[in-house]
Design an enzyme around this catalytic site. Structure first.
Site, PDB file in Angstrom:
ATOM      1  NE  ARG A 174     -65.583 -64.961 -39.985  1.00 57.87           N
ATOM      2  CZ  ARG A 174     -65.400 -64.286 -38.847  1.00 57.87           C
ATOM      3  NH1 ARG A 174     -65.410 -64.925 -37.683  1.00 57.87           N
ATOM      4  NH2 ARG A 174     -65.236 -62.989 -38.856  1.00 57.87           N
ATOM      5  CG  HIS A 196     -60.668 -60.527 -38.773  1.00 56.85           C
ATOM      6  ND1 HIS A 196     -61.529 -61.584 -38.596  1.00 56.85           N
ATOM      7  CD2 HIS A 196     -60.066 -60.358 -37.569  1.00 56.85           C
ATOM      8  CE1 HIS A 196     -61.435 -62.045 -37.351  1.00 56.85           C
ATOM      9  NE2 HIS A 196     -60.551 -61.318 -36.709  1.00 56.85           N
ATOM     10  CD  GLU A 230     -64.654 -60.270 -32.618  1.00 61.76           C
ATOM     11  OE1 GLU A 230     -63.701 -59.647 -32.130  1.00 61.76           O
ATOM     12  OE2 GLU A 230     -64.863 -61.471 -32.380  1.00 61.76           O
ATOM     13  CG  ASN A 268     -67.359 -63.426 -34.042  1.00 60.57           C
ATOM     14  OD1 ASN A 268     -68.034 -64.121 -34.795  1.00 60.57           O
ATOM     15  ND2 ASN A 268     -66.335 -62.710 -34.461  1.00 60.57           N
ATOM     16  CE1 TYR A 302     -64.192 -65.105 -29.799  1.00 58.23           C
ATOM     17  CE2 TYR A 302     -62.942 -67.039 -29.152  1.00 58.23           C
ATOM     18  CZ  TYR A 302     -63.323 -66.126 -30.114  1.00 58.23           C
ATOM     19  OH  TYR A 302     -62.829 -66.235 -31.389  1.00 58.23           O
ATOM     20  CD  GLU A 340     -63.885 -64.845 -34.403  1.00 58.34           C
ATOM     21  OE1 GLU A 340     -63.467 -64.652 -33.241  1.00 58.34           O
ATOM     22  OE2 GLU A 340     -63.633 -64.078 -35.344  1.00 58.34           O
TER      23      GLU A 340
END
Ligand code: PNW
Length: 479
Positions: free
Chosen positions: A84, A129, A174, A314, A316, A386
Site C-alpha cells: 500500500r 494521505h 483517516e 486502520n 492501533y 494499517e
C-alpha cells in the site's frame, strides 16, 4: 489453566492477503524535485519546526523517490501479496488542479506500480494521505466545499493513468487524524486551531470528496477495470471505564467511528442521529445560530450513502471512557477526551505504552472494533489497512513480533469465532519513516532505515523475518 490451541487454529483462511503500507510524505523525500510543488506538510515543517519532536522534515525521508527499486525488492523479499502506497498529489498535479500532469511524477508512480507487478505484488493505492497541495490550502483546503470537485478531478486523473493496473484504491486516509487532530490541537498540518467549526467542515467535505471519487470510479472506470475502493478510517476502540459508563462509551464510539462511517456504510446514511442531536445542543449552548456539524441535504445523504466496496480499518490503540465529573476540564479530541459528548478517557494500566504518546497496546481492541462495525453496519468485507507498533530504533524488535502475533490472533478470532469477513491485513510500516510529529524518533518499520546514511540503507529487523515466515506458512504457527 492454559488453553491448548491446535495448529489449525492459527492458520489464515485460504486467499487471505498480507501486505505492508507506507505513505508518500513519510517515505518519498524529493520534496522539491522536478516540478513537484509545495504541500501542507512541506510548509508546516518549515513554518512550525517546533511541532516536530526532533525538528526533522520529510524533505529526504527514506528517499524512496530515488530508491524505489530497493523498496520493491523488500516487498518481494517479504513475499507480500500487496504493498500500500500513496500518491503525492503535488507530485502528480503540480498545480493541485487537473490542468497539468507532471511527466516525472507520472513516471515515478508508473515505475513503482510496474516494479511491484513484475514481482507479482499488487499495488494498493491511497489517493490522499494528508499532503494537500498548498495552493489548495490557500483557498481553504478541506474546509472549502469546492474541494469535493478538486479531489474528484485529481481522482479521475489517477484512475485514468493507473486504473488499468491498480485494482484496490483508498480514496482518503483517516479523516479522524486529518480533520480532528489538526483543527482541534494544531499539531498536524494545516495546524489551524478551530475546534468548533473547522474540524466538522473538514469532516463533511472529506466524506463528500470520498463519495465523489467513488462515484467517478463506479461510473467511468469500474466497468472496464473492475477494481475496489474505500475510505480508510482510523479507529480508536473505546471501552467503558466502569459498567455505568456503557452508554456514554457507545455515544463516544458514534463520535469516533460513527461520524466517518454512518454516512457511508449505514442503510439510512447521514450523520449518526445521536451525534447530530448532541452537536445541535452544544452549538446552541455555545451561542451559535446553527449546528457546528454541517447538515447533509437529502441529496447529499444519498450521494454519500453506499459509496464503498469494503471497509478499510486502520487500528492501533484503545481507550477507556467515563463520564466527566462536574467541572472537570477536557483535553482535545481525539488523542485525549471526547469533549462534545462529555467523556473523559482513561488508560488501563495493563496496556503497555509505546514510543508514541497516544499509543497503548490492547490487542482485543482490534477484534472488538471490527465486530462493533459489523453490528452497526451489517456484513461486509473488511480489510485491515494499517496496524503496527511504535518503538525506538533497533533490529531486535521482539516486542513488535509479540504485538503482531497478538493483534493477528484477534483478527483470526474475529474471522473464526465471530464470522467476520476479513480478507486482508496490512502492517504499518514496510520501513521506518517520517512519523509526523514524532519525526524519526518513533519507528514503525519492518525494515530499519539509517537516516544518517546518504543511501538510506534499509536492514530487515527480526519482525521482517517473522512476517516473511508468517506469509509463507499462511499461519501464525511459525516456529
Ligand atoms: C496513522 N495519533 O497515523 C497513519 O495513517 C500513518 O501515516 C502513521 O504513520 C501511522 O498511523 C502511525 O502513527 C496516525 O496521533 C498519526 O493518534 C497520529 C495518530 C494516529 C494515527
Amino acid at each position: 489453566l492454559a488453553v491448548t490451541v491446535t495448529c489449525e487454529d492459527l492458520d489464515f483462511p485460504p486467499g487471505f492477503q498480507f501486505g505492508a503500507a507506507s505513505a508518500a510524505y513519510q517515505v518519498e523525500g524529493a520534496w522539491n524535485v522536478s516540478d513537484k510543488s509545495e504541500n501542507i506538510w512541506d510548509r508546516l515543517v518549515r513554518d512550525k519546526p517546533e511541532l516536530i519532536a526532533d525538528r526533522s522534515t520529510g524533505d529526504v525521508a527514506c528517499d524512496s523517490y530515488h530508491l524505489w527499486r530497493r523498496d520493491v525488492e523488500m516487498t518481494a523479499d517479504l513475499g507480500l501479496h500487496f504493498y500500500r502506497i500513496s500518491i503525492a498529489w503535488t507530485r502528480l498535479l503540480p498545480n493541485g488542479f487537473a490542468n497539468k500532469i507532471s511527466e516525472d511524477g507520472l513516471n515515478y508512480y508508473n515505475n513503482v506500480i510496474d516494479g511491484l507487478l513484475e514481482k507479482g505484488i499488487q499495488p494498493m493505492v491511497t489517493l490522499y494521505h494528508w499532503d494537500l497541495p498548498q495552493s489548495l490550502q490557500d483557498l481553504g483546503g478541506w474546509t472549502n466545499p469546492l474541494i469535493v470537485n478538486w479531489f474528484g478531478n485529481y481522482a479521475r486523473i489517477a484512475f485514468s493513468l493507473f486504473g488499468d493496473r491498480v485494482k484496490t484504491w483508498i480514496t482518503i486516509n483517516e479523516p479522524l487524524i486529518m480533520c480532528d487532530v489538526p483543527y482541534n490541537t494544531g499539531s498536524m498540518a494545516p495546524a489551524i486551531v478551530n475546534p468548533d467549526v473547522g474540524a466538522h467542515l473538514c469532516a463533511k467535505n472529506v466524506l463528500m470528496a470520498h463519495a465523489k471519487a467513488w462515484r467517478i470510479y463506479d461510473k467511468e472506470f469500474r466497468p472496464k477495470y473492475h477494481g475496489e475502493l474505500s475510505l480508510a478510517n482510523h479507529l480508536i476502540w473505546y471501552e467503558p471505564f466502569t459498567p455505568e459508563d456503557e452508554e456514554i462509551t457507545e455515544t463516544a464510539r458514534e463520535y469516533m467511528a460513527g461520524r466517518y462511517s454512518h454516512p457511508i456504510y449505514s442503510k439510512e446514511g447521514g450523520w449518526p442521529p445521536v451525534i447530530e442531536k448532541i452537536m445541535a445542543e452544544n452549538s446552541k449552548a455555545k451561542g451559535y445560530s446553527e449546528s457546528n456539524l454541517p447538515a447533509f441535504t437529502k441529496e447529499e445523504i444519498e450521494f454519500v450513502r453506499g459509496t464503498f466496496d469494503f471497509y478499510a480499518v486502520n487500528h492501533y490503540t484503545s481507550r477507556l471512557i467515563r463520564r466527566a465529573k462536574e467541572g472537570e476540564e477536557f483535553g482535545a479530541f481525539p488523542l485525549s477526551d471526547v469533549p462534545d459528548v462529555g467523556a473523559k478517557y482513561e488508560i488501563n494500566p495493563d496496556w503497555k505504552p509505546t514510543t508514541s504518546s497516544w499509543f497503548f497496546v490492547y490487542p482485543e481492541g482490534l477484534r472488538n472494533q471490527i465486530v462493533w462495525l459489523r453490528e452497526q453496519y451489517g456484513d461486509m468485507k473488511f480489510i485491515v489497512t494499517e496496524n503496527g507498533y511504535a518503538r525506538l530504533k533497533g533490529l531486535d524488535d521482539t516486542d513488535r513480533i509479540e504485538y503482531y502475533t497478538e493483534y493477528l490472533k484477534q483478527v483470526l478470532r474475529a474471522i473464526k469465532e465471530d464470522g467476520v469477513n476479513i480478507t486482508g491485513y496490512t502492517t504499518w510500516s514496510l520501513m521506518d519513516n517520517f512519523e509526523w510529529g514524532d519525526g524519526y524518533n518513533s519507528r514503525f518499520g519492518l525494515y530499519e532505515v539509517d537516516f544518517t546514511s546518504p543511501e538510506r540503507t534499509r536492514t530487515p529487523k527480526a519482525s521482517a523475518e517473522f512476517y516473511k515466515k508468517l506469509i509463507q506458512r499462511h499461519s501464525l504457527n511459525v516456529d
